[in-house]
Design a protein around this motif. Sequence first.
Motif: not given
Length: 261
Positions: A39-47
Amino acid sequence: MNNHLPLSRRDAIEARLALGQQVSAASLAEEFDVSEDAIRRDLRTLAAEGKCRRVYGGALPLAPTGRPMAVRVGEGSVRKGQLAKAAAAMVRPGELVFLDSGSTNLAIVECLGPDLGLTVATNSIDIASAVARRDDIELLLIGGAVNRHVGGSVDTSAISVVSLLNIDRCFIGACAVSATTGMSVHDHADAAFKRALLKNSATCAVLATSEKFQQSAPYRIAMASDIEVLIVENDLAADEAERLANAGFNLVRAEPALTTN
């Protein structure tokens, strides 16, 4: 572990952020049955794509107030103008009026009647500039470091100045309005500044375009009992108006915008 495709999972998270919802890495990991690292990887990508703001434990939607005032003031100008007219009609001669930073509050300046002996205080450079063009209104600019997401000064210096004022009437901005959670904003410092305004104002009002009832924000500034009126658009849905009234909000509907054939 559930084999959710990363792209579809990321799209689902992005959709929630687009609706103004804060997301938690732990909750998303449990919901999608994946690791928090995923999930943190997803959020980093979205950011990195400019679609959210990372915070400890999750992410926040991009604040609408993060865009420049010049952009926001051109959006829904007719609707904001009707709200501003309703707000300006409440102002009485000789008052110290505080206009909190925001594109809807900016519209109030041109709606204020002439020669009322008003002093307008504001933390917004854009609002201050509009007031300065009127020679019938005294201007008090609340200074400090300008928060670009908010569009004005909301730091401890600004709060210190506000704490020394006796404000007759304040129009406070809000990013989200809810019958259950009150009025909220996306920025922690902005929330603290607005609470200082509430504390030092005799009466407070909030102007809310209809989309703000569909938004959410993490930092609460007030509940219904903390403000005098909530100024809403004329065509606010009846069920939404009923929920707000039941929660204790005193609603004032703006006049409908004139249409031309």
